[in-house]
Scaffold this active site. Structure first.
Site, PDB file in Angstrom:
ATOM      1  N   ARG A  34     -19.750  -3.133   0.016  1.00 43.52           N
ATOM      2  CA  ARG A  34     -20.543  -3.591   0.848  1.00 43.52           C
ATOM      3  C   ARG A  34     -21.972  -2.913   0.951  1.00 43.52           C
ATOM      4  O   ARG A  34     -21.997  -1.766   1.493  1.00 43.52           O
ATOM      5  CB  ARG A  34     -19.961  -3.778   2.131  1.00 43.52           C
ATOM      6  CG  ARG A  34     -20.586  -4.726   3.096  1.00 43.52           C
ATOM      7  CD  ARG A  34     -19.596  -4.641   4.184  1.00 43.52           C
ATOM      8  NE  ARG A  34     -18.541  -5.670   3.924  1.00 43.52           N
ATOM      9  CZ  ARG A  34     -18.383  -6.953   4.602  1.00 43.52           C
ATOM     10  NH1 ARG A  34     -19.459  -7.291   5.293  1.00 43.52           N
ATOM     11  NH2 ARG A  34     -17.667  -7.975   4.383  1.00 43.52           N
ATOM     12  N   ASN A  41      -9.112  -9.182  11.200  1.00 43.59           N
ATOM     13  CA  ASN A  41      -7.911  -8.531  10.013  1.00 43.59           C
ATOM     14  C   ASN A  41      -6.882  -9.482  10.017  1.00 43.59           C
ATOM     15  O   ASN A  41      -5.880  -9.146   9.514  1.00 43.59           O
ATOM     16  CB  ASN A  41      -7.698  -7.162  10.170  1.00 43.59           C
ATOM     17  CG  ASN A  41      -7.189  -6.616   8.871  1.00 43.59           C
ATOM     18  OD1 ASN A  41      -7.422  -7.112   7.764  1.00 43.59           O
ATOM     19  ND2 ASN A  41      -6.273  -5.629   8.829  1.00 43.59           N
ATOM     20  N   ALA A  42      -6.844 -10.753  10.503  1.00 45.64           N
ATOM     21  CA  ALA A  42      -5.815 -11.481  10.804  1.00 45.64           C
ATOM     22  C   ALA A  42      -5.500 -11.968   9.305  1.00 45.64           C
ATOM     23  O   ALA A  42      -6.542 -12.260   8.788  1.00 45.64           O
ATOM     24  CB  ALA A  42      -6.382 -12.830  11.557  1.00 45.64           C
ATOM     25  N   LYS A  62     -13.172  -9.544  -2.412  1.00 42.57           N
ATOM     26  CA  LYS A  62     -12.225  -9.417  -3.514  1.00 42.57           C
ATOM     27  C   LYS A  62     -11.311 -10.803  -3.640  1.00 42.57           C
ATOM     28  O   LYS A  62     -11.428 -11.375  -4.630  1.00 42.57           O
ATOM     29  CB  LYS A  62     -11.365  -8.087  -3.340  1.00 42.57           C
ATOM     30  CG  LYS A  62     -10.334  -7.793  -4.308  1.00 42.57           C
ATOM     31  CD  LYS A  62     -10.223  -6.420  -4.470  1.00 42.57           C
ATOM     32  CE  LYS A  62      -8.689  -5.879  -4.614  1.00 42.57           C
ATOM     33  NZ  LYS A  62      -8.178  -5.426  -3.350  1.00 42.57           N
ATOM     34  N   THR A  63     -10.743 -10.944  -2.418  1.00 42.83           N
ATOM     35  CA  THR A  63      -9.795 -12.249  -2.597  1.00 42.83           C
ATOM     36  C   THR A  63     -10.773 -13.347  -3.003  1.00 42.83           C
ATOM     37  O   THR A  63     -10.239 -14.366  -3.559  1.00 42.83           O
ATOM     38  CB  THR A  63      -8.968 -12.448  -1.312  1.00 42.83           C
ATOM     39  OG1 THR A  63      -8.450 -11.209  -1.050  1.00 42.83           O
ATOM     40  CG2 THR A  63      -8.089 -13.610  -1.317  1.00 42.83           C
ATOM     41  N   CYS A 119     -14.357  -7.016   1.276  1.00 42.42           N
ATOM     42  CA  CYS A 119     -15.838  -7.101   0.546  1.00 42.42           C
ATOM     43  C   CYS A 119     -15.843  -8.213  -0.384  1.00 42.42           C
ATOM     44  O   CYS A 119     -16.448  -7.934  -1.483  1.00 42.42           O
ATOM     45  CB  CYS A 119     -16.071  -5.741  -0.007  1.00 42.42           C
ATOM     46  SG  CYS A 119     -16.348  -4.403   1.254  1.00 42.42           S
ATOM     47  N   SER A 156     -11.630  -3.041   1.085  1.00 40.13           N
ATOM     48  CA  SER A 156     -11.123  -4.489   1.739  1.00 40.13           C
ATOM     49  C   SER A 156     -12.148  -4.950   2.498  1.00 40.13           C
ATOM     50  O   SER A 156     -13.243  -4.392   3.090  1.00 40.13           O
ATOM     51  CB  SER A 156     -10.072  -3.808   2.814  1.00 40.13           C
ATOM     52  OG  SER A 156      -9.215  -3.103   2.410  1.00 40.13           O
ATOM     53  N   LYS A 215       0.682  -1.015   0.139  1.00 37.26           N
ATOM     54  CA  LYS A 215      -0.194   0.096  -0.078  1.00 37.26           C
ATOM     55  C   LYS A 215       0.848   1.288   0.014  1.00 37.26           C
ATOM     56  O   LYS A 215       0.515   2.145  -0.650  1.00 37.26           O
ATOM     57  CB  LYS A 215      -1.212   0.158   1.035  1.00 37.26           C
ATOM     58  CG  LYS A 215      -1.973  -0.953   1.025  1.00 37.26           C
ATOM     59  CD  LYS A 215      -2.751  -1.156  -0.585  1.00 37.26           C
ATOM     60  CE  LYS A 215      -3.742  -2.044  -0.761  1.00 37.26           C
ATOM     61  NZ  LYS A 215      -3.923  -3.115  -0.177  1.00 37.26           N
TER      62      LYS A 215
END
Ligand code: SPV
Ligand code: MN
Length: 624
Positions: free
Chosen positions: A417, A383-384, A273-274, A271, A269, A228
Site C-alpha cells: 500500500r 477487520n470483520a 491479496k484476497t 492490501c 494484510s 498464523k
C-alpha cells in the site's frame, strides 16, 4: 504410561480414538496438557463427518456462534478489543531471549513458565477439543501434520473449514509424524461469550518444540493454530531445509489459447491479496499461505490451506461478484464481527443500505454509537471476516488445490500500500533483482489487520514481517539460494494498487485484472516492455488492448503517463530508507543485497541526469 494416563482422563470412545494413533510422543503431549488444562471433558475429532458435526453444534451450544437466517451460516463475535492480531503480545521464544531484528522475542524458559502459569486449570468446566489436520495437500511433498488443542469450538470449527483433515494421516504416519502442536484457550468468557481477560492475552511461539500457545483471545489470527501460529513454525523449517514458506496467494491466470499460468502474490494484510486471487475471470488456488518447493529445477507451489478467512469490508456485488455470490449461498460460512439484523449479516462498503441498528462487535449497536474513546462505531469492524471453504467457489482450481506435487509457478508478485513511489506494475530484471528491490524492499502503510495506528508507512519485507521467526538476513539468504537452485526461476513482479494524487486513487479496483494479464504475457515473453531503472514496465499500446479486452475500458495516454511515471526522488528516498534498515537494523545480510540496491541507485541517478526527476514512460522509448 501416557496411554494409561489418557485412559484415566478420557471416556472409552475418545480414548479409543487417540489409542488408534501409534505415536507415543503425541500421547505424552496430550496426557501432559489435558492434565494441566483440567477440562471437564475431552472430545477427540477423527475425520468423520459426525465428529465435525459435533464441533459445529458445540459452537452453537456454547454460544460462540449464532445461527443466521441462511442455512449453514453462523456469526461469531470477538471481544471489542480482540479484533485483530495482537503483535505486542505475540513473541517468539528464543534461548536467553536472543534478539532478532523486527521480532518480538522472549526468553524461552521465562515464556514457557508464564504461559503455563496462565493456562493452569484454565479449562475448568469446559470441553477440550483435540483436532488433527495437515498443512498442504494430504500425503503430498508439502504435508505437515498438526494437532490442535482448544476449548473454543469456534476455533475448531474454523479449522475444519480452512484445513484438510489429518486424523487418518496421523494414523498412517504413526511414529514417523513430525507434527506441529497448538494449545489454545480462550480463557474466561463474558456474557457475550467473548474472551474477558485480554490483559492476559498471549501468543507464544516455541520453535524448538514446534509448539504454539495462545491464551485469552479468540480472534482467528491469534488462535487458529494452523494459520498464523503455524506460519512462524513453517518459516523456520523452510529456512532450515531450503524451501519457501510464504505469505502469498496462489492463483491461475488464464492466458491466450487456454494457457494456464500460476502466480503467487505477497501483500500485507488488507492490501488486495484476497481480491486479486479472486479475480472473477481467473482461478483461485489459495489466498493467504503458500509453500514453494523445488522439484526438478522448477518452483512448485501449493496452498497450505483449503479455505479462506477473508476480509469482508468492501465486498460488493459489482467488484467481487464471486465472493458476493458465495456469501449469499447456503454453504457453510462463519461471519465474524459483522452487523446482524433479523438474522442477516451486513458489513461496511457492501454497496447496499445497511440497517441503522442491530448487533455487532460492540454488542447492541445503533448508528451514531460511540466507543469509550468517543469514536463512532461503524456497522462492522474493518477487520470483520468470513470463513468459508474454497470448494464452494465456482472459480476454484480444484486440481491445483489438491495436486500432491503442487503447480509450477510462472510468476511471483509483491505488492504493498504505497501512495507515491512504485508504479502499478513492473517486472524485475531477474530473481535477485526482484527478491531484493521488490520483495525485500517492500514497504506498506499499516492497516486495521493489526492493533495499532493505521496509515503509517512501514517496512514489511515480503509482506511477511508480522510472522517472521528467523533472522531476516537468513531468510533473504535462503530466498536468494532458492532461486540459484532453479533451472527456470519464476519471473518476479511488483504491483501497487494504491497510488494517489491529491488524495485520489490513480487506479480503479479492477485495474489489477489488467496487470495480471500483462504479467501472464510477460512470463511467456509474448509482449515486450520498456526498460526503466527499476525494471520493465508495460508499453502503452499493450495496456490499451488489455484494458479493452479485460475491462471493456478505454485507457488514456494521460492515465498511463501519470501511473507509470518513474518518480525518481521518491524512489531514491525509498532506497535510502531500505538500505538504512538493512545496514543498521538487520545488519547480517548477504552483501549482494547492498550491491543490488546500489546498482538500482546508480541507474536512477543516471536517468535523472538525462530525463529529470519525473520520467514519463513516453520519454523512455514508448512510441504510440
Ligand atoms: C492476515 O492478517 O494476514 C490474515 C488474517 O490473513 S490473520 O489470520 O489475522 O492473519
Ligand atoms: Mn494473511
Amino acid at each position: 504410561m501416557s496411554l494409561e494416563r489418557l485412559e484415566r482422563m478420557l471416556n472409552r470412545e475418545q480414548f479409543e480414538k487417540v489409542k488408534a494413533i501409534d505415536n507415543p510422543e503425541l500421547h505424552r503431549f496430550l496426557a501432559d496438557w489435558i492434565e494441566w488444562l483440567e477440562p471437564e471433558k475431552v472430545f477427540v475429532c477423527t475425520d468423520s463427518e459426525e465428529d465435525e458435526q459435533h464441533v459445529r453444534w458445540k459452537a452453537l451450544y456454547y454460544g460462540e456462534e449464532k445461527m443466521l437466517e441462511t442455512p449453514n451460516h453462523t456469526v461469531h463475535y470477538d471481544s471489542y478489543h480482540d479484533q485483530a492480531r495482537d503483535k505486542a503480545n505475540t513473541a517468539i521464544l528464543t534461548p536467553g531471549g536472543r534478539k532478532l531484528p523486527f521480532l518480538n522475542t522472549k526468553d524461552r524458559d521465562e515464556g514457557l513458565r508464564e504461559i503455563k502459569e496462565l493456562m493452569k486449570g484454565i479449562m475448568h468446566g469446559k470441553e477440550l477439543f483435540i483436532c488433527f489436520f495437515v498443512l498442504g495437500p494430504r500425503n503430498s511433498i508439502f504435508t505437515i501434520p498438526a494437532v490442535q488443542l482448544t476449548d473454543s469450538a469456534y476455533v475448531a470449527h474454523s479449522e475444519f473449514i480452512l484445513y484438510r483433515k489429518g486424523y487418518e494421516e496421523f494414523r498412517r504416519l504413526g511414529r514417523a509424524a513430525r507434527f506441529f502442536r497448538f494449545v489454545h484457550s480462550e480463557g474466561e468468557l463474558d456474557e457475550r461469550k467473548t474472551s474477558k481477560n485480554l490483559d492476559k492475552r498471549r501468543i507464544y511461539i516455541d520453535l524448538e518444540d514446534e509448539t504454539v500457545y495462545s491464551v485469552n483471545t479468540q480472534y482467528g489470527g491469534n488462535t487458529i493454530g494452523l494459520k498464523k501460529p503455524a506460519f512462524r513454525l513453517t518459516i523456520k523449517r523452510a529456512v532450515e531445509e531450503g524451501w519457501l514458506s510464504e505469505h502469498m496467494f496462489l492463483m491461475r491466470v488464464n492466458g491466450p489459447h487456454g494457457r494456464k499460468t500460476y502466480f503467487t502474490g505477497a501483500y500485507p494484510s488488507m492490501c488486495g491479496k484476497t481480491s486479486t486471487a479472486m479475480m472473477p475471470w481467473e482461478n483461485i488456488v489459495g489466498d493467504d499461505l503458500t509453500f514453494i518447493l523445488q522439484v526438478d529445477g522448477r518452483a512448485r507451489g501449493a496452498n497450505v490451506e483449503k479455505g479462506v478467512f477473508g476480509i469482508i469490508q468492501g465486498v460488493n456485488q459489482e467488484d467481487d461478484p464471486i465472493i458476493w455470490k458465495v456469501l449469499h449461498s447456503p454453504v457453510e460460512i462463519i461471519f465474524s464481527n459483522v452487523l446482524v439484523k433479523d438474522g442477516k449479516p451486513y458489513w461496511n462498503g457492501m454497496g447496499i443500505e445497511i440497517p441503522s441498528d442491530g448487533e455487532n462487535h460492540s454488542g447492541e449497536w445503533w448508528r451514531g454509537k460511540k466507543d469509550e474513546e468517543g469514536n463512532e462505531i461503524p456497522p462492522s469492524h474493518k477487520n470483520a471476516r468470513f470463513t468459508v471453504s474454497l470448494e464452494h467457489f465456482p472459480n476454484v482450481d480444484m486440481e491445483a488445490l489438491e495436486s500432491p506435487c503442487g503447480v509450477e509457478i510462472g510468476g511471483m508478485i509483491f505488492g504493498g500500500r504505497d501512495a507515491d513511489t512504485w508504479p502499478p506494475v513492473r517486472e524485475a530484471f531477474g530473481w535477485e533483482h526482484g527478491v531484493i528491490t521488490m520483495g525485500a524492499s517492500l514497504e506498506s502503510e499499516t492497516t486495521a489487520a493489526t492493533l495499532g495506528k493505521e496509515g503509517v508507512r512501514a517496512f514489511n519485507a515480503m509482506a511477511i514481517l508480522d510472522f517472521m521467526s528467523v533472522h531476516l538476513g537468513d531468510y533473504i539468504r535462503n530466498y536468494l539460494d532458492f532461486g540459484r537452485k532453479l533451472k527456470r526461476a519464476p519471473k518476479i513482479f511488483a504491483v501497487n494498487y494504491f497510488l494517489r494524487e491529491n488524495g485520489q486513487w490513480l487506479n480503479h479496483k479492477l485495474d489489477k485484472g489488467v496487470w495480471l494479464k500483462w504479467m501472464e504475457l510477460r512470463v511467456h515473453n509474448d509482449v515486450d516492455a520498456i526498460e526503466t531503472p527499476i525494471g520493465y514496465i508495460p508499453r502503452y499500446r499493450d495496456l490499451v488492448k488489455l484494458f479493452k479486452d479485460v475491462l471493456g475500458k478505454d485507457y488514456t495516454r494521460g492515465d498511463y503517463e501519470k501511473q507509470f511515471t518513474i518518480r525518481v526522488p521518491e524512489l531514491l528516498e525509498k532506497l535510502d530508507r531500505v538500505e538504512r534498515i538493512y545496514r543498521e537494523t538487520v545488519r547480517e545480510v548477504p552483501e549482494r543485497l547492498f550491491e543490488v540496491l546500489d546498482e538500482e541507485r546508480k541507474r536512477l541517478l543516471e536517468a535523472r541526469e538525462r530525463y529529470g526527476d519525473y520520467i514519463s514512460p513516453f520519454a523512455l522509448g514508448e512510441k504510440l
